[in-house]
Enzyme design. Structure first.
Site, PDB file in Angstrom:
ATOM      1  CG  HIS A 192      28.508  38.207  24.525  1.00  0.00           C
ATOM      2  ND1 HIS A 192      27.303  37.602  24.284  1.00  0.00           N
ATOM      3  CD2 HIS A 192      28.209  39.414  25.052  1.00  0.00           C
ATOM      4  CE1 HIS A 192      26.323  38.406  24.618  1.00  0.00           C
ATOM      5  NE2 HIS A 192      26.834  39.509  25.083  1.00  0.00           N
ATOM      6  CG  ASP A 229      21.002  36.959  14.872  1.00  0.00           C
ATOM      7  OD1 ASP A 229      20.861  37.399  13.717  1.00  0.00           O
ATOM      8  OD2 ASP A 229      20.624  35.826  15.211  1.00  0.00           O
ATOM      9  CD  GLU A 261      18.678  35.256  12.130  1.00  0.00           C
ATOM     10  OE1 GLU A 261      18.030  35.164  13.203  1.00  0.00           O
ATOM     11  OE2 GLU A 261      19.820  35.741  12.062  1.00  0.00           O
TER      12      GLU A 261
END
Length: 515
Positions: free
Chosen positions: A90, A153, A266
């Site tokens: 990623h 997240d 957030e």
């Protein structure tokens, strides 16, 4: 096994001849795991960013730390071979790649460690560096009713991968990043040594590896703090038209004591229009929710702001307790009345919320598109100017994906780790998470990222790249600032030949004299 590697070299590069590198590997490796060709289309040649394609010599699927140590030691006996640890691929800018080198697929080690233990009365879990956080979550909750305290997240990331950066999400204001919630590591250093380290045992290695971008060692095991897992989450989004109101309330919430604020804080920026990806429709939490733009003040500008918060509770809690806590907290906030959205979901469902977005993106064929993402930490003192220029002007129409922004507290981070932060107690993470089709637009957006970074430098903003990507040593020196000397010293101690993490482009491989 070694014969296979030699065959890969010949078959995949007709012009290649066995050199010192391959000869040394052939003699040195005796793996329990497997070796595959680097190839031209395998997982090791690309990452989630889709911006780079780099062909390694081979992909190693180790059985454990011993295999990884053998690979690193073998590389050290060659003239220029490098080793990169790849988690779930990623990275955005080729950080987990090794051109002409060896890429270690850490996912092959995911089941090596999963052990619950109690230390001084507190619960912990030992997990593999190659384990995915989503698997750690589901197994800890289902087996023990416990969960790690700090998250990212997106949880389809490996434990070792996020700990090598920081690991931040909406819980970091309270518990710090994931690097502040690990107490022991097993690491394979750039010398090919397997070392157990902690705050008291090999502390320089321990703190160096945390946030160290893979430069000092490969994490093969981590001991993670646990706490009781809640059953449910009340998930809320409220909208602001003014940035100053948004930041005031966000900063208020993250500076309150535990029990006096939400459990997750957030936020994000969105375009003040009806664009389904960038505008109002991106805010509601449920398809049945409707965003009514009539509530938006007429004086609102080109962008709006959403504060996203969550409150944890147990199944046995009376609904009035949750309702009262919600009203008490929201009553102090200055959001636009009428633009509030909420949903009650299970704790696991909430933490896996991005998984649904991933499934949707895959169904639409955009998950595998390039992702020219940009992640920054920006100091509180400069965030208003950043909003004025970047959000309100440069990105006012949106970016084809989320534009996250929320405050973090420096005091929750350990300054002994290798991570670089801007000055001040409060700083903001800004994440520009673009999803774009292949084509010329990608280069344009990469150039826009560069423009934003150069503007920050020119204006003298207090900022640091998160998941940093630089091409020159001068840029890296500026990034680490007064921590650069310590970073270099740690490199000399734990990876003196600069074998590890070549994709970060911080240090050049030191050639080994075989004579």
């Amino acid at each position: 096994m070694i014969a296979c590697l030699e065959r890969f070299v010949h078959e995949n590069d007709a012009e290649s001849k066995p050199d010192d590198d391959v000869s040394s590997i052939r003699k040195s490796l005796d793996l329990q795991g497997s070796i595959e060709s680097g190839g031209k289309t395998g997982i090791a040649v690309k990452d989630f960013g889709g911006l780079y394609s780099v062909r390694p010599l081979a992909l190693i699927k180790p059985s454990g730390a011993e295999d990884i140590a053998r690979v690193v030691k073998a590389a050290s006996l060659t003239t220029h071979l490098t080793v990169a640890a790849r988690g779930n691929g990623h990275s955005i800018n080729g950080q987990a790649m090794a051109e002409g080198g060896l890429v270690i697929d850490m996912r092959s080690t995911e089941e090596n460690h999963f052990k619950f233990l109690t230390v001084n009365g507190s619960p912990y879990i030992d997990v593999s560096g190659g384990a995915l956080w989503e698997d750690v979550l589901t197994r800890c909750v289902s087996r023990f009713g416990l969960a790690p305290r700090s998250w990212t997240d997106y949880l389809s990331l490996t434990v070792g991968g996020t700990l090598s950066n920081a690991g931040v999400s909406g819980q970091a204001f309270r518990y710090g990043p994931q690097t502040s919630n690990v107490t022991e590591l097993e690491v394979v250093t750039g010398k090919g040594e397997i070392s157990v380290c902690s705050e008291t045992q090999n502390p320089e290695l321990f703190f160096g590896v945390l946030g160290g971008l893979g430069q000092f060692g490969i994490i093969t095991r981590a001991r993670i703090k646990l706490q009781p897992a809640p059953d449910m989450v009340r998930w809320i989004r409220v909208v602001y038209s003014e940035f100053e109101d948004f930041t005031r309330d966000a900063e208020f919430l993250v500076t309150q004591k535990e029990g006096e604020s939400f459990d997750y804080v957030e936020g994000f920026v969105f375009a003040n229009n009806d664009d389904p990806v960038n505008g109002w429709p991106s805010v509601p939490l449920d398809p049945d929710h409707e965003f009514d733009p009539a509530h938006i003040p007429q004086a609102a500008g080109s962008v709006l702001y959403c504060l996203e918060v969550a409150f944890h509770y147990r199944n046995g809690d009376h609904p009035s307790i949750v309702d009262t806590a919600e009203r008490r907290l929201l009553g102090r906030l200055g959001f636009v009345r009428g633009l509030k959205f909420q949903l009650d979901v299970s704790y696991v469902e909430f933490l896996l919320r991005v998984k649904r977005a991933e499934e949707h993106a895959k169904a639409n064929g955009i998950w595998d598109s390039p992702h020219p993402w940009l992640n920054l930490f920006v100091s509180k003192s400069d965030i208003v100017e950043f909003d004025r220029t970047v959000f309100k002007r440069m990105l006012k129409d949106g970016i084809g994906g989320p534009m996250l922004i929320y405050p973090l507290l420096r005091s929750k981070w350990d300054n002994r780790t290798s991570g670089a932060l801007p000055g001040g107690e409060i700083f903001y993470i800004v994440a520009l998470l673009r999803f774009v089709p292949k084509g010329p637009a990608v280069e344009t957006l990469v150039a826009q990222n560069h423009e934003i970074v150069q503007w920050c430098i020119k204006k003298g903003l207090g900022f640091k790249l998160y998941l940093p990507h630089y091409k020159s040593k001068e840029d890296w020196k500026r990034h680490f600032g007064n921590q650069w000397t310590r970073f270099v010293e740690r490199k000399a101690s734990f990876d003196p030949m600069a074998i590890l993490a070549p994709g970060q482009k911080i240090f050049k491989r030191i050639h080994h004299n075989l004579n």
